[in-house]
Scaffold this motif. Structure first.
Motif, short mmCIF file in Angstrom:
data_model
loop_
_atom_site.label_atom_id
_atom_site.label_comp_id
_atom_site.label_asym_id
_atom_site.label_seq_id
_atom_site.Cartn_x
_atom_site.Cartn_y
_atom_site.Cartn_z
N ASN A 261 53.83 99.02 21.92
CA ASN A 261 52.50 98.56 22.32
C ASN A 261 52.31 98.71 23.82
O ASN A 261 53.27 98.70 24.61
CB ASN A 261 52.27 97.11 21.92
N GLY A 262 51.04 98.87 24.22
CA GLY A 262 50.71 98.98 25.63
C GLY A 262 50.89 97.65 26.36
O GLY A 262 51.12 96.60 25.76
N MET A 263 50.77 97.73 27.66
CA MET A 263 50.90 96.55 28.51
C MET A 263 49.53 95.93 28.78
O MET A 263 48.55 96.65 28.98
CB MET A 263 51.56 96.92 29.84
N LEU A 264 49.49 94.63 28.77
CA LEU A 264 48.26 93.92 29.09
C LEU A 264 48.25 93.59 30.57
O LEU A 264 49.16 92.93 31.08
CB LEU A 264 48.15 92.64 28.25
N GLN A 265 47.22 94.06 31.24
CA GLN A 265 47.09 93.83 32.67
C GLN A 265 46.06 92.74 32.94
O GLN A 265 45.18 92.48 32.12
CB GLN A 265 46.68 95.12 33.38
N LEU A 266 46.17 92.12 34.10
CA LEU A 266 45.18 91.17 34.57
C LEU A 266 44.50 91.77 35.78
O LEU A 266 45.11 91.92 36.84
CB LEU A 266 45.82 89.83 34.93
N GLU A 267 43.26 92.19 35.59
CA GLU A 267 42.49 92.83 36.65
C GLU A 267 43.29 93.94 37.32
O GLU A 267 43.38 94.03 38.54
CB GLU A 267 42.02 91.79 37.66
N GLY A 268 43.88 94.79 36.48
CA GLY A 268 44.54 96.00 36.96
C GLY A 268 46.00 95.87 37.29
O GLY A 268 46.65 96.85 37.66
N VAL A 269 46.58 94.67 37.16
CA VAL A 269 47.99 94.46 37.49
C VAL A 269 48.70 93.97 36.24
O VAL A 269 48.20 93.09 35.53
CB VAL A 269 48.16 93.43 38.63
N LEU A 293 39.69 85.43 19.86
CA LEU A 293 40.75 86.02 20.68
C LEU A 293 41.46 87.13 19.91
O LEU A 293 41.79 88.18 20.49
CB LEU A 293 41.74 84.93 21.09
N ARG A 294 41.70 86.92 18.63
CA ARG A 294 42.33 87.97 17.83
C ARG A 294 41.47 89.24 17.84
O ARG A 294 41.99 90.35 17.95
CB ARG A 294 42.53 87.47 16.39
N LEU A 295 40.15 89.08 17.75
CA LEU A 295 39.26 90.23 17.80
C LEU A 295 39.41 90.96 19.13
O LEU A 295 39.46 92.20 19.16
CB LEU A 295 37.81 89.78 17.61
N TYR A 296 39.47 90.22 20.22
CA TYR A 296 39.66 90.86 21.53
C TYR A 296 40.96 91.66 21.57
O TYR A 296 40.99 92.83 22.00
CB TYR A 296 39.67 89.81 22.65
N LEU A 297 42.04 91.06 21.10
CA LEU A 297 43.34 91.73 21.17
C LEU A 297 43.36 92.98 20.30
O LEU A 297 43.96 94.00 20.67
CB LEU A 297 44.43 90.75 20.74
N LEU A 298 42.72 92.93 19.13
CA LEU A 298 42.74 94.08 18.23
C LEU A 298 41.67 95.12 18.57
O LEU A 298 41.64 96.19 17.96
CB LEU A 298 42.56 93.61 16.78
N SER A 299 40.83 94.82 19.54
CA SER A 299 39.82 95.79 19.96
C SER A 299 40.41 96.87 20.85
O SER A 299 39.69 97.79 21.27
CB SER A 299 38.67 95.07 20.69
N HIS A 300 41.68 96.75 21.15
CA HIS A 300 42.41 97.78 21.90
C HIS A 300 43.42 98.43 20.96
O HIS A 300 44.05 97.76 20.16
CB HIS A 300 43.15 97.16 23.09
N HIS A 301 43.58 99.74 21.09
CA HIS A 301 44.58 100.42 20.27
C HIS A 301 45.96 99.89 20.63
O HIS A 301 46.24 99.57 21.80
CB HIS A 301 44.53 101.93 20.49
N LEU A 302 46.83 99.82 19.65
CA LEU A 302 48.16 99.27 19.84
C LEU A 302 48.87 99.90 21.03
O LEU A 302 49.53 99.21 21.81
CB LEU A 302 48.98 99.45 18.56
N ASP A 305 47.17 100.55 27.07
CA ASP A 305 47.20 99.43 28.01
C ASP A 305 45.82 98.78 28.01
O ASP A 305 44.79 99.45 27.88
CB ASP A 305 47.53 99.92 29.41
N ALA A 306 45.81 97.47 28.14
CA ALA A 306 44.54 96.73 28.16
C ALA A 306 44.41 96.00 29.49
O ALA A 306 45.41 95.54 30.06
CB ALA A 306 44.51 95.73 27.00
N ASN A 307 43.20 95.90 29.97
CA ASN A 307 42.96 95.25 31.26
C ASN A 307 42.07 94.03 31.04
O ASN A 307 40.86 94.17 30.81
CB ASN A 307 42.30 96.23 32.24
N TYR A 308 42.68 92.87 31.06
CA TYR A 308 41.91 91.64 30.87
C TYR A 308 41.18 91.29 32.16
O TYR A 308 41.77 91.26 33.25
CB TYR A 308 42.82 90.48 30.46
N VAL A 309 39.90 90.99 32.03
CA VAL A 309 39.10 90.50 33.15
C VAL A 309 38.34 89.27 32.66
O VAL A 309 38.05 89.14 31.47
CB VAL A 309 38.11 91.57 33.67
N PRO A 310 38.01 88.35 33.55
CA PRO A 310 37.21 87.19 33.14
C PRO A 310 35.92 87.66 32.46
O PRO A 310 35.26 88.58 32.91
CB PRO A 310 36.93 86.47 34.46
#
Length: 404
Positions: A261-269, A293-302, A305-310
């Motif tokens: 799985n990709g890495m989850l970033q917080l505002e690019g880090v 929250l599950r929908l958010y997590l699954l909205s990215h391909h496994l 990498d995902a970039n969480y932002v507020p």
């Protein structure tokens, strides 16, 4: 339609085949519970939960093993910082928090949830096999894997030994004792007062990677179908696992599909405990429903990498509302096969969950516009059940089912 899935070993999408017909042996690297877990962990385990569920929907019997690394440098360091607090207490406290988070997210319980410290005999046995077969050597109570003895080392990462030698390697310890630069510890001497177990090479504790090899073989056998984990584990951890298993047990391949799985970033880090830039799933679930929250997590391909932002979950509020409303209109109708097929076809193509959710959302929009036949809402519900959404009736802890 056959299921085609990407594997990091060879960097290719291949038609999925299992070692034993009708059965999937699946191992996913678990946490080291020395501190709180964060949204990046939830991203990984929700993604693999969805994959596990889809395999079950395809008709496979899935045996899912997820370990707990409860002895390593970090666990010992935190124990020292807390005045010698027992490692088992630290483990149990943080593990209980993780389990509670994953239960709320409706992640199915693992078939087996092994602790490394419960598998010291298996770790010692695997290490002894490697020594006997000429793939490991002992130096003053430390046991090292001899990387030069395994010509396929580096294949998972597609790199030469020279290229790997330039990478950061958290398992590169006690260089003054090693024969080769990439050799890594299977068993290690410990400092006075640190946890230790008796072994043929003296009191000590396991290295990192040998723990997962021993637990995977113990609970799944010497050949498995899927090994999951974060992309940050490809080197050295998973590269080492391949070398250990194939050398100790004379099998190739140890694992058919390496799924990272990709890495989850917080505002690019990159989000990590060491950096302290953490977003906690439990904090988000104080504001948002767990399925949101599950929908958010699954909205990215496994693998992405995902970039969480507020505000990232707010951007999905309308889709979440449409899906829930459509499911609420499903009634007793049979799922429309074309609509359900549009969702599951995406899953069969390299497990494209975002594509399946787009198909579900399109169908939900038709339902709410009054243009969908009765079975369309039922198809949305059935597809979301496959992906583990509790509001759609998927079994799991959020709906009171804590069986694996």
């Amino acid at each position: 339609m056959p299921f085609r899935l990407f594997t990091s070993l060879g960097n290719e999408v291949r038609e999925f085949r299992t070692v034993s017909p009708g059965e999937v042996r699946m191992y996913v690297c678990g946490v080291t519970p020395y501190d709180v877990t964060h949204l990046g962990h939830a991203f990984s385990y929700v993604q693999f939960d969805a994959l596990r569920r889809y395999l079950g929907w395809l008709g496979y019997r899935v045996r899912y093993v997820q370990n707990v690394t409860d002895i390593d440098d970090d666990m010992i360091m935190v124990s020292r910082r807390q005045g010698g607090r027992p490692i088992a207490e630290i483990r149990d406290e943080n593990d209980a928090i993780l389990r509670a988070d994953l239960d709320r997210l409706n992640v199915l319980r693992p078939t087996v949830y092994p602790y490394a410290t419960d598998h010291i005999p298996e770790i010692i046995e695997t290490t002894a096999r490697l020594i006997e077969r000429g793939h490991a050597y002992v130096v003053d109570g430390d046991v090292f894997f001899d990387v030069a003895s395994f010509p396929r080392y580096g294949r998972l990462n597609g790199l030469t030994l020279e290229e790997l030698g330039k990478r950061e390697n958290p398992e590169s310890k006690r260089a003054h004792k090693k024969r080769g630069h990439l050799d890594f510890l299977l068993w290690q001497q410990v400092d006075p007062g640190d946890p230790a177990w008796d072994s043929p090479w003296g009191p000590g504790r396991p290295g990192w990677s040998i723990e997962c090899t021993a637990m995977a073989v113990k609970h799944l056998g010497t050949q498995i179908d899927i090994h999951g984990g974060g992309s940050d584990l490809k080197y050295p951890h998973h590269e080492n696992e391949i070398a250990q298993a194939e050398c100790a047990y004379g099998v190739e391949p140890f694992c058919g599909w390496w799924v990272h799985n990709g890495m989850l970033q917080l505002e690019g880090v990159k989000m990590s405990k060491s950096l302290g830039n953490l977003v906690l799933a439990r904090d988000l679930m104080r504001t948002y429903e767990p399925d949101h929250l599950r929908l958010y997590l699954l909205s990215h391909h496994l693998r992405a990498d995902a970039n969480y932002v507020p505000g990232a979950l707010d951007a999905l509020a309308e889709r979440y509302g449409r899906l829930k409303a459509a499911v609420g209109q499903a009634g007793e109708a049979e799922p429309d096969p074309a609509v359900l097929g549009a969702m599951t076809e995406r899953l069969g193509d390299d497990f494209d969950v975002p594509g399946a959710l787009e198909a579900a959302d399109a169908a939900a929009s038709r339902v709410l516009a009054g243009a969908g036949r009765p079975g369309v809402a039922a198809a949305v519900r059935a597809g979301l059940q496959v992906l583990g959404f509790a509001f759609a009736g998927a079994r799991g802890p959020a709906n009171g089912d804590v069986t694996p």
